[in-house]
Design an enzyme around this catalytic site. Sequence first.
Site, PDB file in Angstrom:
ATOM      1  N   ASP A  66       1.393  20.075   4.522  1.00  0.00           N
ATOM      2  CA  ASP A  66       0.119  19.365   4.688  1.00  0.00           C
ATOM      3  C   ASP A  66      -0.916  19.895   3.695  1.00  0.00           C
ATOM      4  OD1 ASP A  66       0.165  21.786   6.289  1.00  0.00           O
ATOM      5  OD2 ASP A  66      -1.732  21.167   7.164  1.00  0.00           O
ATOM      6  N   GLU A 125      -0.908  23.512   8.867  1.00  0.00           N
ATOM      7  CA  GLU A 125      -1.432  24.837   8.533  1.00  0.00           C
ATOM      8  C   GLU A 125      -2.920  24.735   8.251  1.00  0.00           C
ATOM      9  OE1 GLU A 125      -2.478  28.415   6.149  1.00  0.00           O
ATOM     10  OE2 GLU A 125      -2.701  26.336   5.600  1.00  0.00           O
TER      11      GLU A 125
HETATM   12 ZN    ZN Z   1      -2.065  26.989   2.123  1.00  0.00          ZN
END
Ligand code: ZN
Length: 364
Positions: A66, A125
């Site tokens: 992501d 994340e």
């Molecule tokens: Zn990163």
Amino acid sequence: MDVITLFKKLLQAKSETPSDGGLLDFISEYLEEYTSVRCDRNGVKNLFIYKRFGEGEHLSFAGHVDVVPAGEGWSVDPYGAIEKDGFIYGRGAQDMKAGVAAFLQTLKETKNFNGTLSLILTSDEEGPAKDGTLALLDYLKEVDMMPDSCIVAEPTCEHEFGDAIKIGRRGSINGVIEKHGKQGHAAYPEKATNPIHKVAQVLHHMAGINLDEGDDNFAPSQFVVTDIRAGMEVTNVTPAKLKMMFNVRNSTNTDQKSIEAFVHKYFSDMNYTLELDQSAYPFVTNPNTKVVKVVDEAIQKVTGITPKHSTAGGTSDARYIAPCGVNVIEFGVKNDTIHAVDERTTAQEVQKLYEVFVEVVKRY
Ligand SMILES: [Zn+2]
């Protein structure tokens, strides 16, 4: 596919958190000789991929597919993987599709390894990060497949490729102090208790002060004041309350208890409350462990540079992996345009990162 073609393909997927842009399915197919396990949780897509080549240790590469939103003002299409002026542009070019491309290609081409090789990949994340790497680690605990060592391919280099690896990270503690007083008229200060005057007397002992001296692995943990507010934006009333906010990026030498004691030392004769919230815990991997040595040697071989061992910067998912007893380090491309407009890296850096990972697998 070579590593650069693969890198561009990853950049073209619009995988803004928590979307994976279809990348996890693509990766499962790309590494079809490996076993894929989806560990999705609460709508977050996660993937664990592994192959047991031999009896030896388990080495894992970890990262996220992501990216943060592109935002306005780009000079090129942020999902076009455009090459311009010697750079490859794209949201996630440095953070961290360069790293993902490098370790995917390394695994794709590995024929021999004395142990197990795996990938830990999340699509959350950059978001809340509660159902990403943590969900994968829960699965690994459950099936008893926790790796011995892990390389998180976040961008770590500062000035030139190969100059820094991270062997740990500082923690982060947020604090709010509320100092109570008694509101009054500015003309009669003796009838009020002015919290601004009280705090002003001790502020120079606190703001910007080091809470420990640091050590070989960490810079000193500093008390950083982020906000002080009180009053009603008038000149004739002294306030009843002052609120001070601060952050400490803490090493292993400073914890919540020592921060409480530090604040209390200066506020002990004042009516105050303190709230602390630790969003990340510090960790450090012993520089003498195998994974640190092997990565150092591989970087030296590919670039001729001896990387420094850093613990600086913000947090990453390595903070979740380290407490599971895994020797975790981070190494990736330069990080000078992460989260910025026109994020970019060079084909040369991606190629070299891939060569370093190939060398790591060979030597491990
Ligand atoms: Zn990163």
